[in-house]
Design an enzyme around this catalytic site. Sequence first.
Site, mmCIF file in Angstrom:
data_model
loop_
_atom_site.group_PDB
_atom_site.id
_atom_site.type_symbol
_atom_site.label_atom_id
_atom_site.label_comp_id
_atom_site.label_asym_id
_atom_site.label_seq_id
_atom_site.Cartn_x
_atom_site.Cartn_y
_atom_site.Cartn_z
ATOM 1 N N CYS A 1 0.630 -0.980 -0.179
ATOM 2 C CA CYS A 1 0.302 0.040 -0.168
ATOM 3 C C CYS A 1 0.819 1.403 -0.274
ATOM 4 C CB CYS A 1 -1.121 -0.026 1.212
ATOM 5 S SG CYS A 1 -2.414 -1.656 0.618
ATOM 6 N N ASP B 1 -12.065 -4.143 2.699
ATOM 7 C CA ASP B 1 -12.829 -3.100 2.231
ATOM 8 C C ASP B 1 -13.998 -3.704 2.141
ATOM 9 O OD1 ASP B 1 -11.022 -0.724 1.998
ATOM 10 O OD2 ASP B 1 -10.477 -1.334 0.612
HETATM 11 CO CO CO Z 1 -10.395 0.654 2.532
HETATM 12 CO CO CO Z 2 -8.401 0.109 -0.275
#
Ligand code: CO
Ligand code: CO
Length: 353
Positions: A17, A90
């Site tokens: 990320c 998510d």
């Molecule tokens: Co997220």
């Molecule tokens: Co994400």
Amino acid sequence: MSDTQVRLTQMVTSAGCAAKIFPHILSEALKGIEWATNANVIVGFEGKDDAGVYKINDELALIHTTDFFTPVVDDPYLFGQIAAANALSDVYAMGGTPINALNILAFPQKEDLSILKEILKGGADKVKESGAVIIGGHSIDITNIVYGLAVTGTIKPENIKGNNTAKPGDKLILTKALGTGILNNVIKFSALDDKYYDQLISSMIRLNKNASECMVLFNANACTDVTGFGLAGHSMQMAQASGTVIRFYVNELPVLPGAEWAIGENYLTRGDKSNREYTKDFVVSSGNINKTKEHLLYDPQTSGGLLISVPEENANLLLLELHKRGDIFANIVGDVSDASDEYKPGTIVFDYN
Ligand code: CO
Ligand code: CO
């Protein structure tokens, strides 16, 4: 450590990320384009939430999300698991249930195909653990390795846990320890001691499934997962979307073993800088700033935990349940309050006292 011949992290420029496009650059590119929408779009671009949500009828909405990145570790099977756990997260952050996923893959086909097989096996095993199924995918032959998923989940529209409904008076619980960005950087540039490596890996391959089920059970008001923009970035998005102020008790934040050592050794990611830049107009510090801990607030997380905003009366019960189900690092790390003359909506207060 793994004993693979090829070190995956050496084949790419930036990892996990931490490789996100900087938020100010992305918003510049998104600006001025008219994104068509309709009445069924319950969650779209606007609030920078974790996933898009599309209503089918009053009983059913679909959650759509995708996440993919370059290798964060050298072991391809672990990398596959981490990428899948991160992509599924998510859906969990919205309080939903993943039902199916598509593989997203870039791989230089001249390389050893057993590496590719291990990556895909890691993803397959993690998706299986979630209860969802992989039903297809797409691949391209380029020099960088990229892997991730596009995930679809389901939820009853009224049960969505957005990032825009944190309520003044709520407590904040973080379910995983901070420090994955900086520890992954140690892996990329040298070697990480086994005693740190094992806990880093088990944190990144852990699904946020239990954490999500727990926050639904204890009527959380809002939730997001902490990934590339770090604790500061994702909590700022939550505070802004909710029109509230978020205060963190910095000394209560869970930290992965080795992360503070790695900060001392200066293994900082480029995300440390860009996340600072992204949040600088909304961050206020209180008390004596501890420079080491401060870096953790901006550290980009790969497959990080859920940040849950829960009514105060449920916070301790939720925490107990999280610990019971194996989220051992979970802790009450802050609270939500109304904006004031002192603090505008969206402010994050880092309290070092
Ligand atoms: Co997220
Ligand atoms: Co994400």
